[in-house]
Design a protein around this motif. Structure first.
Motif, PDB file in Angstrom:
ATOM      1  N   LEU A   8       0.801  -1.224   0.000  1.00  0.00           N
ATOM      2  CA  LEU A   8       0.000   0.000   0.000  1.00  0.00           C
ATOM      3  C   LEU A   8       0.834   1.275   0.000  1.00  0.00           C
ATOM      4  N   GLU A  10       2.498   2.844  -2.201  1.00  0.00           N
ATOM      5  CA  GLU A  10       2.248   3.762  -3.324  1.00  0.00           C
ATOM      6  C   GLU A  10       0.884   4.453  -3.238  1.00  0.00           C
ATOM      7  N   TYR A  11       0.009   3.975  -2.377  1.00  0.00           N
ATOM      8  CA  TYR A  11      -1.330   4.557  -2.225  1.00  0.00           C
ATOM      9  C   TYR A  11      -1.463   5.441  -0.991  1.00  0.00           C
ATOM     10  N   GLU A  58       9.199   5.495  -3.309  1.00  0.00           N
ATOM     11  CA  GLU A  58       7.927   6.214  -3.480  1.00  0.00           C
ATOM     12  C   GLU A  58       8.101   7.697  -3.175  1.00  0.00           C
ATOM     13  N   TYR A 108      -9.760   8.881   4.623  1.00  0.00           N
ATOM     14  CA  TYR A 108     -10.375   9.503   3.453  1.00  0.00           C
ATOM     15  C   TYR A 108     -11.795   9.988   3.775  1.00  0.00           C
ATOM     16  N   TYR A 115      -5.510  13.692   0.996  1.00  0.00           N
ATOM     17  CA  TYR A 115      -5.887  12.403   0.425  1.00  0.00           C
ATOM     18  C   TYR A 115      -6.796  12.639  -0.777  1.00  0.00           C
ATOM     19  N   MET A 119      -6.323   9.050  -5.757  1.00  0.00           N
ATOM     20  CA  MET A 119      -5.450   8.093  -5.065  1.00  0.00           C
ATOM     21  C   MET A 119      -6.282   7.105  -4.258  1.00  0.00           C
ATOM     22  N   TYR A 120      -7.320   7.589  -3.609  1.00  0.00           N
ATOM     23  CA  TYR A 120      -8.180   6.700  -2.839  1.00  0.00           C
ATOM     24  C   TYR A 120      -8.869   5.691  -3.761  1.00  0.00           C
ATOM     25  N   GLN A 122      -7.761   4.544  -6.599  1.00  0.00           N
ATOM     26  CA  GLN A 122      -6.735   3.575  -7.012  1.00  0.00           C
ATOM     27  C   GLN A 122      -6.504   2.547  -5.913  1.00  0.00           C
ATOM     28  N   LEU A 123      -6.485   3.017  -4.673  1.00  0.00           N
ATOM     29  CA  LEU A 123      -6.347   2.113  -3.534  1.00  0.00           C
ATOM     30  C   LEU A 123      -7.501   1.111  -3.518  1.00  0.00           C
ATOM     31  N   CYS A 124      -8.714   1.595  -3.678  1.00  0.00           N
ATOM     32  CA  CYS A 124      -9.895   0.714  -3.656  1.00  0.00           C
ATOM     33  C   CYS A 124      -9.827  -0.331  -4.761  1.00  0.00           C
ATOM     34  N   TYR A 126      -7.131  -1.512  -6.228  1.00  0.00           N
ATOM     35  CA  TYR A 126      -6.082  -2.482  -5.883  1.00  0.00           C
ATOM     36  C   TYR A 126      -6.563  -3.472  -4.827  1.00  0.00           C
TER      37      TYR A 126
END
Length: 131
Positions: A8, A10-11, A58, A108, A115, A119-120, A122-124, A126
């Protein structure tokens, strides 16, 4: 104190990524003990080195300056060549990924200023793919 799941990094929002570097430097300086990081001392230093490298990569990718490597260099002095691999394998598992995800999700939802929605999202994506 927390070392975020390695996948995580990178997120992480800016605040969490920069805090990660401060926490690593605290470990390098004092070998801090804390319930959320004590597991790292059950692994060879190689794992922390690989993790640290990923955090630094990162930070550099985002253009953040690292002012000093002094504590890190002292901590890893004498460490031989380290192969790139996933660090903390038994701890940084799917359950820990989920724990870290929900921690970031709360940040978030509560409106952490640094935040970004992209980006959030992208996290979801992944996390949904992995879990």
């Amino acid at each position: 104190m927390r070392l975020w799941h390695v996948d995580l990094i990178e997120y992480l929002p800016k605040g969490q990524l920069l805090s990660q570097w401060r926490e690593l430097n605290s470990i390098f300086a004092k070998e801090d003990q804390h319930i959320l990081i004590n597991y790292i001392y059950d692994y060879p230093k190689d794992d922390l080195y690989v993790y640290t490298e990923k955090v630094m990569e990162e930070m550099k990718k985002r253009g953040y300056q690292i002012r000093t490597y002094e504590k890190m260099n002292r901590y890893f002095d004498g460490l031989g060549p380290v192969k790139d691999r996933k660090p903390f394998q038994q701890h940084h598992d799917k359950e820990y990924l989920e724990i870290c995800f929900y921690n970031l999700k709360e940040k978030y939802i509560r409106g952490q200023k640094d935040y970004a929605e992209e980006m959030y999202q992208q996290l979801c994506i992944y996390v949904n793919d992995v879990l």
